[in-house]
Design a protein around this motif. Structure first.
Motif, short mmCIF file in Angstrom:
data_model
loop_
_atom_site.label_atom_id
_atom_site.label_comp_id
_atom_site.label_asym_id
_atom_site.label_seq_id
_atom_site.Cartn_x
_atom_site.Cartn_y
_atom_site.Cartn_z
N ASN A 1 2.97 6.34 -1.15
CA ASN A 1 2.31 6.22 -2.45
C ASN A 1 3.27 6.40 -3.63
O ASN A 1 2.91 6.92 -4.69
N THR B 1 0.92 8.42 3.66
CA THR B 1 1.47 7.25 2.96
C THR B 1 2.43 7.73 1.87
O THR B 1 2.19 8.79 1.28
N ASP C 1 0.84 -1.21 0.00
CA ASP C 1 0.00 0.00 0.00
C ASP C 1 0.87 1.25 0.00
O ASP C 1 0.52 2.27 -0.59
N TRP C 2 1.99 1.18 0.70
CA TRP C 2 2.91 2.32 0.76
C TRP C 2 3.46 2.62 -0.64
O TRP C 2 3.62 3.77 -1.04
N ASP D 1 2.09 1.49 -3.67
CA ASP D 1 1.14 1.71 -4.78
C ASP D 1 0.55 3.13 -4.71
O ASP D 1 0.52 3.76 -3.66
N LYS D 2 0.11 3.60 -5.87
CA LYS D 2 -0.30 5.00 -5.99
C LYS D 2 -1.65 5.28 -5.35
O LYS D 2 -1.95 6.40 -4.95
N ASP D 3 -2.50 4.24 -5.27
CA ASP D 3 -3.87 4.51 -4.80
C ASP D 3 -3.94 4.60 -3.28
O ASP D 3 -2.96 4.41 -2.57
N LEU D 4 -5.11 4.99 -2.81
CA LEU D 4 -5.31 5.16 -1.37
C LEU D 4 -6.27 4.12 -0.82
O LEU D 4 -6.93 4.33 0.19
N GLU E 1 -3.21 2.83 4.56
CA GLU E 1 -3.04 4.02 3.72
C GLU E 1 -3.16 5.24 4.63
O GLU E 1 -3.01 5.11 5.85
CA LIG Z 1 -1.07 3.42 -1.64
#
Ligand SMILES: [Ca+2]
Ligand SMILES: [Ca+2]
Length: 301
Positions: free
Chosen positions: A170, A168, A140-141, A143-146, A155
Motif C-alpha cells: 500500500n 499489502t 493494488d500493492w 495504491d493506498k486503498d484496500l 490486497e
Molecule cells: Ca492497495
C-alpha cells in the motif's frame, strides 16, 4: 570520429582528476576521525575501511560529475561525461571501477499508477514473454486503498491468507525485489524483468536520450527503432519537439522526457583479498544539487 575520441580521452582524464580529489577528501576526513578515536585496528578492518573510503569517494565523484553536468547541459544523454564511467583504475594494493546509469532509462514500477507507464510495463512484459496478469495486483500493492481493482488484483485479504502471511505494501516500492511479494510474480518472471525496471521514490518520466531499444519499443506506437537509435547517436534529442521533427511522430507528453533526475552509481573496490560493491541512488534537482536517496553495500573477502 577522431575528435569524438579525443573528446572522450580528455573527458576521462578530467574524470580521473575529479575522482582523485573526491577520494582524497574522503580519506583525509576519515583519517582525522580515526586519529581522534585512537583505536588500534586489525589489518583486516583497515583494509575494509580503506575499501569503503574509496567506495564513498566514488560516490562523491559521481555527485561531482552530475553537478558539473547540470551546468554544462539541460538534457541528459549517453554522450555526456557522466556516462563514460571509470574503467579499472589501479589504487594502492588493488583497483577500483565505477559507472553511472540514468535510472530514468528504466521503467519505474512506482510510476505504474499512471496509465502511460502501465501500458509501457505491460508492453515490456509481453515483449519479454512474461504473463502480465499480475499487473492489477501490482497496482493494488502500490495504491493506498484496500480494495482490489479486479479479479486479478490482491490486497490484505489475499496476502494474510497465505501460509507465510504478510500485508499489502500500500505504498511505493523501495526496491524492485519487493515485486517477488506480489501475487502472480515468480522468480523466473522477476529475473526477466529485472534488467529493465527500477523503483524510484516518485513516479518519473522515461528519458528518450538514454533508454535502450527494448524500452523504446514499450512506448505506444513509437516508430522505427533503428532510425531512433541512429538519430540519437547523431545528436541527442533536445526536446520532445525536436524528436517530433526528426522522427516525424509525436510522443505522449506525459511520462517522456529528455533529461533525468535520478541516477544509479555503482562502484567496485578491491584491495588485497577484500572487494566491496557500492550502489547508490542519487537525486539531482533542477538546480544541480545532489542528494543520496539510498545506498547498498556489499562486501566479499
Ligand atoms: Ca492497495
Ligand atoms: Ca546532462
Amino acid at each position: 570520429m577522431c575528435c569524438n575520441h579525443l573528446h572522450k580521452q580528455q573527458g576521462i582524464a578530467l574524470l580521473m582528476a575529479m575522482m582523485v580529489v573526491a577520494i582524497a577528501t574522503v580519506t583525509a576526513v576519515s583519517l582525522v576521525h580515526e586519529q581522534s578515536l585512537s583505536i588500534r585496528k586489525t589489518a583486516h578492518i583497515q583494509t575494509s575501511e580503506m575499501a569503503m573510503m574509496y567506495g564513498l569517494g566514488l560516490e562523491d565523484y559521481a555527485r561531482l560529475i552530475l553537478q558539473k553536468d547540470s551546468k554544462d547541459s539541460k538534457t541528459d544523454a549517453l554522450d555526456e561525461d557522466w556516462a563514460i564511467g571509470i574503467p579499472v583504475l589501479p589504487i594502492d594494493g588493488g583497483f577500483l571501477s565505477g559507472s553511472l546509469l540514468d535510472a530514468q532509462s528504466l521503467i519505474n514500477i512506482n510510476s505504474l499508477l499512471q496509465k502511460e507507464s502501465e501500458d509501457q510495463f505491460k508492453a515490456l512484459c509481453n515483449n519479454l514473454e512474461v504473463n502480465p496478469d499480475f499487473i492489477p495486483a501490482l497496482k493494488d500493492w502500490l495504491d493506498k486503498d484496500l480494495e482490489t481493482l479486479d479479479a486479478e488484483g490482491a490486497e490484505d485479504d489475499y496476502y494474510t491468507g497465505l501460509e507465510i502471511s504478510y500485508r499489502t505494501g500500500n505504498r511505493l516500492m523501495s526496491d524492485i525485489s519487493e515485486l517477488l511479494l506480489v501475487k502472480g510474480v515468480n522468480r523466473e518472471m522477476y529475473e526477466k524483468l529485472k534488467p529493465f525496471i527500477t523503483a524510484l521514490p516518485v513516479a518519473t518520466a522515461l528519458n528518450i536520450n538514454t533508454i535502450s531499444a527494448e524500452i523504446y519499443n514499450t512506448i505506444k506506437d513509437a516508430p522505427g527503432t533503428d532510425k531512433f537509435i541512429e538519430e540519437r547517436e547523431k545528436d541527442p534529442f533536445s526536446s520532445l519537439e525536436d524528436y517530433k521533427k526528426r522522427m516525424n511522430h509525436e510522443l505522449p507528453q506525459e511520462g517522456i522526457a529528455v533529461s533525468s533526475e535520478y541516477f544509479q552509481a555503482s562502484g567496485q573496490v578491491s584491495i588485497g583479498e577484500k572487494t566491496i560493491y557500492i550502489n547508490t541512488l542519487i537525486h539531482r534537482n533542477n538546480k544541480g544539487a545532489t542528494t543520496i536517496i539510498s545506498r547498498k553495500l556489499g562486501e566479499f573477502s
